[in-house]
Design a protein around this motif. Structure first.
Motif, PDB file in Angstrom:
ATOM      1  N   MET A   1      18.074  55.171 -45.690  1.00  0.00           N
ATOM      2  CA  MET A   1      17.474  54.805 -44.436  1.00  0.00           C
ATOM      3  C   MET A   1      15.995  55.198 -44.482  1.00  0.00           C
ATOM      4  O   MET A   1      15.665  56.319 -44.851  1.00  0.00           O
ATOM      5  CB  MET A   1      18.186  55.547 -43.291  1.00  0.00           C
ATOM      6  N   LYS A   2      15.112  54.291 -44.094  1.00  0.00           N
ATOM      7  CA  LYS A   2      13.694  54.607 -43.974  1.00  0.00           C
ATOM      8  C   LYS A   2      13.411  54.964 -42.515  1.00  0.00           C
ATOM      9  O   LYS A   2      13.800  54.238 -41.605  1.00  0.00           O
ATOM     10  CB  LYS A   2      12.840  53.420 -44.400  1.00  0.00           C
ATOM     11  N   VAL A   3      12.734  56.091 -42.304  1.00  0.00           N
ATOM     12  CA  VAL A   3      12.464  56.611 -40.967  1.00  0.00           C
ATOM     13  C   VAL A   3      10.956  56.717 -40.763  1.00  0.00           C
ATOM     14  O   VAL A   3      10.242  57.236 -41.624  1.00  0.00           O
ATOM     15  CB  VAL A   3      13.129  58.000 -40.785  1.00  0.00           C
ATOM     16  N   THR A   4      10.483  56.218 -39.607  1.00  0.00           N
ATOM     17  CA  THR A   4       9.069  56.279 -39.256  1.00  0.00           C
ATOM     18  C   THR A   4       8.923  56.962 -37.902  1.00  0.00           C
ATOM     19  O   THR A   4       9.594  56.578 -36.937  1.00  0.00           O
ATOM     20  CB  THR A   4       8.472  54.857 -39.162  1.00  0.00           C
ATOM     21  N   MET A   5       8.064  57.981 -37.812  1.00  0.00           N
ATOM     22  CA  MET A   5       7.858  58.672 -36.549  1.00  0.00           C
ATOM     23  C   MET A   5       7.093  57.776 -35.578  1.00  0.00           C
ATOM     24  O   MET A   5       6.085  57.177 -35.941  1.00  0.00           O
ATOM     25  CB  MET A   5       7.080  59.967 -36.766  1.00  0.00           C
ATOM     26  N   LEU A   6       7.584  57.678 -34.343  1.00  0.00           N
ATOM     27  CA  LEU A   6       6.892  56.930 -33.297  1.00  0.00           C
ATOM     28  C   LEU A   6       6.048  57.846 -32.418  1.00  0.00           C
ATOM     29  O   LEU A   6       4.934  57.507 -32.064  1.00  0.00           O
ATOM     30  CB  LEU A   6       7.893  56.181 -32.412  1.00  0.00           C
ATOM     31  N   ALA A   7       6.610  58.986 -32.028  1.00  0.00           N
ATOM     32  CA  ALA A   7       5.899  59.918 -31.154  1.00  0.00           C
ATOM     33  C   ALA A   7       6.574  61.273 -31.215  1.00  0.00           C
ATOM     34  O   ALA A   7       7.769  61.383 -31.451  1.00  0.00           O
ATOM     35  CB  ALA A   7       5.886  59.405 -29.714  1.00  0.00           C
ATOM     36  N   LYS A   8       5.787  62.340 -30.984  1.00  0.00           N
ATOM     37  CA  LYS A   8       6.345  63.683 -30.874  1.00  0.00           C
ATOM     38  C   LYS A   8       5.609  64.421 -29.778  1.00  0.00           C
ATOM     39  O   LYS A   8       4.526  64.017 -29.354  1.00  0.00           O
ATOM     40  CB  LYS A   8       6.298  64.431 -32.204  1.00  0.00           C
ATOM     41  N   SER A   9       6.190  65.515 -29.311  1.00  0.00           N
ATOM     42  CA  SER A   9       5.627  66.204 -28.156  1.00  0.00           C
ATOM     43  C   SER A   9       4.822  67.453 -28.513  1.00  0.00           C
ATOM     44  O   SER A   9       4.358  68.139 -27.632  1.00  0.00           O
ATOM     45  CB  SER A   9       6.738  66.561 -27.161  1.00  0.00           C
ATOM     46  N   CYS A  10       4.662  67.744 -29.812  1.00  0.00           N
ATOM     47  CA  CYS A  10       3.846  68.885 -30.224  1.00  0.00           C
ATOM     48  C   CYS A  10       3.395  68.686 -31.665  1.00  0.00           C
ATOM     49  O   CYS A  10       3.752  67.692 -32.293  1.00  0.00           O
ATOM     50  CB  CYS A  10       4.607  70.195 -30.056  1.00  0.00           C
ATOM     51  N   ASP A  11       2.654  69.626 -32.199  1.00  0.00           N
ATOM     52  CA  ASP A  11       2.146  69.525 -33.564  1.00  0.00           C
ATOM     53  C   ASP A  11       3.024  70.237 -34.590  1.00  0.00           C
ATOM     54  O   ASP A  11       2.649  70.360 -35.739  1.00  0.00           O
ATOM     55  CB  ASP A  11       0.723  70.094 -33.637  1.00  0.00           C
ATOM     56  N   LYS A  12       4.190  70.725 -34.157  1.00  0.00           N
ATOM     57  CA  LYS A  12       5.102  71.434 -35.056  1.00  0.00           C
ATOM     58  C   LYS A  12       6.205  70.488 -35.513  1.00  0.00           C
ATOM     59  O   LYS A  12       6.321  69.366 -35.040  1.00  0.00           O
ATOM     60  CB  LYS A  12       5.725  72.623 -34.331  1.00  0.00           C
ATOM     61  N   ARG A  13       7.043  70.960 -36.428  1.00  0.00           N
ATOM     62  CA  ARG A  13       8.181  70.155 -36.893  1.00  0.00           C
ATOM     63  C   ARG A  13       9.396  70.296 -35.994  1.00  0.00           C
ATOM     64  O   ARG A  13      10.293  69.470 -36.025  1.00  0.00           O
ATOM     65  CB  ARG A  13       8.568  70.573 -38.311  1.00  0.00           C
ATOM     66  N   ASP A  14       9.468  71.339 -35.183  1.00  0.00           N
ATOM     67  CA  ASP A  14      10.663  71.616 -34.393  1.00  0.00           C
ATOM     68  C   ASP A  14      10.454  71.315 -32.916  1.00  0.00           C
ATOM     69  O   ASP A  14      10.636  72.162 -32.063  1.00  0.00           O
ATOM     70  CB  ASP A  14      11.121  73.060 -34.595  1.00  0.00           C
ATOM     71  N   CYS A  15      10.043  70.095 -32.612  1.00  0.00           N
ATOM     72  CA  CYS A  15       9.858  69.702 -31.218  1.00  0.00           C
ATOM     73  C   CYS A  15      10.443  68.308 -31.016  1.00  0.00           C
ATOM     74  O   CYS A  15      10.690  67.592 -31.989  1.00  0.00           O
ATOM     75  CB  CYS A  15       8.387  69.740 -30.847  1.00  0.00           C
ATOM     76  N   PRO A  16      10.684  67.895 -29.763  1.00  0.00           N
ATOM     77  CA  PRO A  16      11.227  66.571 -29.520  1.00  0.00           C
ATOM     78  C   PRO A  16      10.388  65.486 -30.195  1.00  0.00           C
ATOM     79  O   PRO A  16       9.169  65.475 -30.090  1.00  0.00           O
ATOM     80  CB  PRO A  16      11.199  66.451 -28.007  1.00  0.00           C
ATOM     81  N   THR A  17      11.071  64.588 -30.901  1.00  0.00           N
ATOM     82  CA  THR A  17      10.410  63.523 -31.643  1.00  0.00           C
ATOM     83  C   THR A  17      11.264  62.265 -31.578  1.00  0.00           C
ATOM     84  O   THR A  17      12.491  62.344 -31.535  1.00  0.00           O
ATOM     85  CB  THR A  17      10.226  63.930 -33.124  1.00  0.00           C
ATOM     86  N   ILE A  18      10.618  61.104 -31.570  1.00  0.00           N
ATOM     87  CA  ILE A  18      11.311  59.816 -31.602  1.00  0.00           C
ATOM     88  C   ILE A  18      10.902  59.095 -32.874  1.00  0.00           C
ATOM     89  O   ILE A  18       9.717  59.006 -33.194  1.00  0.00           O
ATOM     90  CB  ILE A  18      10.977  58.971 -30.366  1.00  0.00           C
ATOM     91  N   TYR A  19      11.909  58.592 -33.597  1.00  0.00           N
ATOM     92  CA  TYR A  19      11.696  57.866 -34.848  1.00  0.00           C
ATOM     93  C   TYR A  19      12.314  56.478 -34.737  1.00  0.00           C
ATOM     94  O   TYR A  19      13.288  56.288 -34.014  1.00  0.00           O
ATOM     95  CB  TYR A  19      12.396  58.577 -36.012  1.00  0.00           C
ATOM     96  N   LYS A  20      11.783  55.518 -35.497  1.00  0.00           N
ATOM     97  CA  LYS A  20      12.462  54.237 -35.661  1.00  0.00           C
ATOM     98  C   LYS A  20      12.943  54.153 -37.102  1.00  0.00           C
ATOM     99  O   LYS A  20      12.388  54.803 -37.989  1.00  0.00           O
ATOM    100  CB  LYS A  20      11.554  53.059 -35.315  1.00  0.00           C
ATOM    101  N   THR A  21      13.988  53.358 -37.320  1.00  0.00           N
ATOM    102  CA  THR A  21      14.546  53.218 -38.665  1.00  0.00           C
ATOM    103  C   THR A  21      14.428  51.775 -39.132  1.00  0.00           C
ATOM    104  O   THR A  21      14.197  50.865 -38.326  1.00  0.00           O
ATOM    105  CB  THR A  21      16.032  53.624 -38.699  1.00  0.00           C
ATOM    106  N   ASP A  22      14.628  51.576 -40.417  1.00  0.00           N
ATOM    107  CA  ASP A  22      14.634  50.220 -40.958  1.00  0.00           C
ATOM    108  C   ASP A  22      15.963  49.513 -40.679  1.00  0.00           C
ATOM    109  O   ASP A  22      16.170  48.378 -41.091  1.00  0.00           O
ATOM    110  CB  ASP A  22      14.338  50.232 -42.459  1.00  0.00           C
ATOM    111  N   ARG A  23      16.850  50.164 -39.943  1.00  0.00           N
ATOM    112  CA  ARG A  23      18.128  49.564 -39.533  1.00  0.00           C
ATOM    113  C   ARG A  23      18.037  48.939 -38.147  1.00  0.00           C
ATOM    114  O   ARG A  23      19.031  48.478 -37.597  1.00  0.00           O
ATOM    115  CB  ARG A  23      19.224  50.626 -39.509  1.00  0.00           C
TER     116      ARG A  23
END
Length: 64
Positions: A1-23
């Motif tokens: 699965m290819k995953v692309t980040m759409l948006a996140k709520s902070c500059d860290k890795r452990d915060c709410p994030t939305i991704y889209k997939t190639d599926r």
């Protein structure tokens, strides 16, 4: 699965994030709430993310 980040709520890795997939699907990273009172099947989960993150990812067409 290819995953692309759409948006996140902070500059860290452990915060709410939305991704889209190639599926043609969306992945959501966020807190797992425990006080919802719903019956969720064992193979599913709920994820809580801020509405401002939804708006950041999809624009103001997402209303509360």
């Amino acid at each position: 699965m290819k995953v692309t980040m759409l948006a996140k709520s902070c500059d860290k890795r452990d915060c709410p994030t939305i991704y889209k997939t190639d599926r043609g699907t969306i992945l959501v990273q966020g807190e797992t709430p425990t006080d919802h009172g719903l019956s969720i099947p064992d193979h599913e989960t709920l994820v809580e993310i801020p509405m401002d993150l939804i708006r950041r990812a999809f624009g103001d067409t997402a209303s509360a």
